[in-house]
Motif scaffolding. Sequence first.
Motif, PDB file in Angstrom:
ATOM      1  N   ARG A   6       0.473   0.208   0.976  1.00 26.17           N
ATOM      2  CA  ARG A   6       0.194  -0.928   0.107  1.00 26.17           C
ATOM      3  C   ARG A   6       0.741  -2.199   0.727  1.00 26.17           C
ATOM      4  O   ARG A   6       1.551  -2.165   1.642  1.00 26.17           O
ATOM      5  CB  ARG A   6       0.832  -0.745  -1.273  1.00 26.17           C
ATOM      6  N   GLU A  37      -7.754  -8.213  -1.872  1.00 23.29           N
ATOM      7  CA  GLU A  37      -7.839  -7.254  -0.764  1.00 23.29           C
ATOM      8  C   GLU A  37      -8.391  -7.935   0.482  1.00 23.29           C
ATOM      9  O   GLU A  37      -7.905  -7.702   1.600  1.00 23.29           O
ATOM     10  CB  GLU A  37      -8.721  -6.064  -1.159  1.00 23.29           C
ATOM     11  N   ASP A  90     -11.535   1.110   5.604  1.00 26.97           N
ATOM     12  CA  ASP A  90     -11.775   2.530   5.352  1.00 26.97           C
ATOM     13  C   ASP A  90     -13.264   2.759   5.185  1.00 26.97           C
ATOM     14  O   ASP A  90     -13.899   2.176   4.305  1.00 26.97           O
ATOM     15  CB  ASP A  90     -11.021   2.954   4.084  1.00 26.97           C
ATOM     16  N   ALA A 146     -14.818   3.469   1.820  1.00 28.76           N
ATOM     17  CA  ALA A 146     -14.985   2.408   0.833  1.00 28.76           C
ATOM     18  C   ALA A 146     -16.170   1.518   1.158  1.00 28.76           C
ATOM     19  O   ALA A 146     -16.323   0.455   0.567  1.00 28.76           O
ATOM     20  CB  ALA A 146     -13.710   1.565   0.740  1.00 28.76           C
ATOM     21  N   ALA A 161      -4.616  -0.719  -2.253  1.00 32.32           N
ATOM     22  CA  ALA A 161      -4.131   0.271  -1.302  1.00 32.32           C
ATOM     23  C   ALA A 161      -4.558  -0.117   0.099  1.00 32.32           C
ATOM     24  O   ALA A 161      -5.728  -0.328   0.366  1.00 32.32           O
ATOM     25  CB  ALA A 161      -4.700   1.660  -1.654  1.00 32.32           C
ATOM     26  N   GLU A 184      -2.638   9.297   5.086  1.00 35.60           N
ATOM     27  CA  GLU A 184      -3.269   9.129   3.782  1.00 35.60           C
ATOM     28  C   GLU A 184      -3.681  10.475   3.189  1.00 35.60           C
ATOM     29  O   GLU A 184      -3.553  10.698   1.978  1.00 35.60           O
ATOM     30  CB  GLU A 184      -4.487   8.223   3.893  1.00 35.60           C
ATOM     31  N   ALA A 231      -5.306   9.502  -8.679  1.00 34.17           N
ATOM     32  CA  ALA A 231      -5.864   8.227  -8.220  1.00 34.17           C
ATOM     33  C   ALA A 231      -5.061   7.056  -8.753  1.00 34.17           C
ATOM     34  O   ALA A 231      -4.763   6.093  -8.028  1.00 34.17           O
ATOM     35  CB  ALA A 231      -7.333   8.115  -8.643  1.00 34.17           C
ATOM     36  N   LEU A 281      -1.788   6.579  -6.920  1.00 37.55           N
ATOM     37  CA  LEU A 281      -1.955   5.942  -5.612  1.00 37.55           C
ATOM     38  C   LEU A 281      -2.494   4.525  -5.717  1.00 37.55           C
ATOM     39  O   LEU A 281      -2.668   3.854  -4.695  1.00 37.55           O
ATOM     40  CB  LEU A 281      -2.910   6.785  -4.746  1.00 37.55           C
ATOM     41  N   MET A 286      -5.541   3.708  -6.697  1.00 36.41           N
ATOM     42  CA  MET A 286      -6.852   3.819  -6.059  1.00 36.41           C
ATOM     43  C   MET A 286      -7.912   4.081  -7.124  1.00 36.41           C
ATOM     44  O   MET A 286      -7.699   4.889  -8.031  1.00 36.41           O
ATOM     45  CB  MET A 286      -6.802   4.988  -5.060  1.00 36.41           C
ATOM     46  N   THR A 335     -13.281   6.009  -5.398  1.00 37.96           N
ATOM     47  CA  THR A 335     -12.832   6.006  -4.009  1.00 37.96           C
ATOM     48  C   THR A 335     -12.003   7.244  -3.715  1.00 37.96           C
ATOM     49  O   THR A 335     -12.114   7.849  -2.638  1.00 37.96           O
ATOM     50  CB  THR A 335     -12.002   4.734  -3.734  1.00 37.96           C
ATOM     51  N   PHE A 336     -11.163   7.638  -4.674  1.00 34.89           N
ATOM     52  CA  PHE A 336     -10.315   8.820  -4.500  1.00 34.89           C
ATOM     53  C   PHE A 336     -11.175  10.063  -4.256  1.00 34.89           C
ATOM     54  O   PHE A 336     -10.916  10.839  -3.337  1.00 34.89           O
ATOM     55  CB  PHE A 336      -9.443   8.999  -5.743  1.00 34.89           C
ATOM     56  N   ARG A 339     -12.663  10.095  -0.848  1.00 33.40           N
ATOM     57  CA  ARG A 339     -11.717  10.455   0.208  1.00 33.40           C
ATOM     58  C   ARG A 339     -11.396  11.939   0.213  1.00 33.40           C
ATOM     59  O   ARG A 339     -11.087  12.512   1.263  1.00 33.40           O
ATOM     60  CB  ARG A 339     -10.453   9.618   0.061  1.00 33.40           C
TER      61      ARG A 339
END
Length: 487
Positions: free
Chosen positions: A30, A362, A387, A390, A416, A439, A458, A461, A463, A467-468, A471
């Motif tokens: 973060r 972000e 990422d 994302a 994140a 990660e 999620a 984190l 997130m 997105t979680f 991943r």
Amino acid sequence: MNRERTVAAAKSTRNDVQGALELAVFAGGRVTRHPLPAEGRVSLGRSPENDVPIDDSSVSRRHAIIHLGPPIAIEDLGSANGTRLRRERSAGPTTKLLELQPEQGKTMELSVGDAVNLGSTLIVILPREGAASAAPGQGQGQPIVLDPVMERLYALAERVAGAPITVLLLGETGAGKEVLAEHIHRRSPRAQGPFVRLNCAALSETLLESELFGHERGAFTSAVQAKPGLLETAEKGTVLLDEVGELPPSIQVKLLRVLEERKVMRVGGLSPRPIDVRFLSATNRDLAAEVKRGAFREDLFFRLNGIALTIPPLRARIAEIAPLARAIADRTASAVGRPAPAFAPETLAALEAHRWPGNIRELRNVIERAVVLSGGDTLLPEHLLLDAAAALPPSETRPAAAPAETRPAAAPAEVALPAVALPTADVAGGLRSELDAIERRRIVDALEQCAGNQTQAAALLGMPRRTFVARLSAYGIPRPRKGKATR
């Protein structure tokens, strides 16, 4: 005498510049930001007793101290994993990367924009968001408004600004609610008065009440003198209640009374004090849904919702991504003493294809980090460390503009980001693999802590759940059954 005045003026100028600085800490995946004072010492370390606690195992309990002279310097306190300064020095057409390891008790001088590793974490001193040098759309100056929906939204805000009506700003975290609130204030008859903002989610219930309403001497143990509250200090100005959906029920009741009576009662006070304040509020929550489930008072919601303005997320404002990125890059490069970098076409394409769950906040973190990491005059995709999970699907890379009335989706309070140790371009690929492994381990650990509950993991984190889940697939982690932890 003239010389003394000159020295005093120079010192005042340096203090003004330093007082507009903040410390960006890249740790634990973060980015957190901490305003820095104009002078004094700021301690860094893993212990919560430090001025800036850094929760990372590579950081010692008392790791280092930043001295805010001038000049700015950092002192290592005999840490286990060291304090390293990486500063780029130009020498002809090449750039050399220097690493300095101070001895215990020794200091080394820093400049704004220098990147320092505390163990495996990274800290960077940058101009504070909202300072005079801030990029457009980031707290000062004319906001960057190019999307048709945003143009209509700001035109409506211009009309609303002249009226005394309360305004509720809705939108995802980091979408620009505070920028719009400040724009409304600057266009209002109260523009010459103070603009005061309070993050309702950042304070405990006791502190929040004292900050809002003030307290009298002796109201509680540490109240050694009377203190006016935020609402009193904003007299004839504007108050922004950010994250108003986080207000506890007891404060909701008192705020409703203030809105109706235009008077405040200090904690420990005996008689109310009249105030002349305009209220703006902002939230990423669906307050109507919060009212239905009993978490937010319906009467307070109607008081705050004189008119609601919803800001679309950055992924729905593709035309604004490149101008915002350039403005942020120019500001950051100026702070670190470099010429403004150019953006490679593929870099802009990567920025526009990203989902931006953290929106402008972000984007700012990504671009500031890219400017620090890049060694040349052009920002390349590997400097962004975005990422791939994302990225927007092809069907969403050019979304239709969402209407201004669309309700916002909940978003995480923090963005994140990967923890980095200041790589150069030729090692970016290896770093990406290392960060992916870190990660993946964090995701597995979060699932274990939450007994396999993906929604809770999620949230732990910071997130978005979507997105979680993406991943989980990207890292080959089986989606657990409810109540089962993943190992």
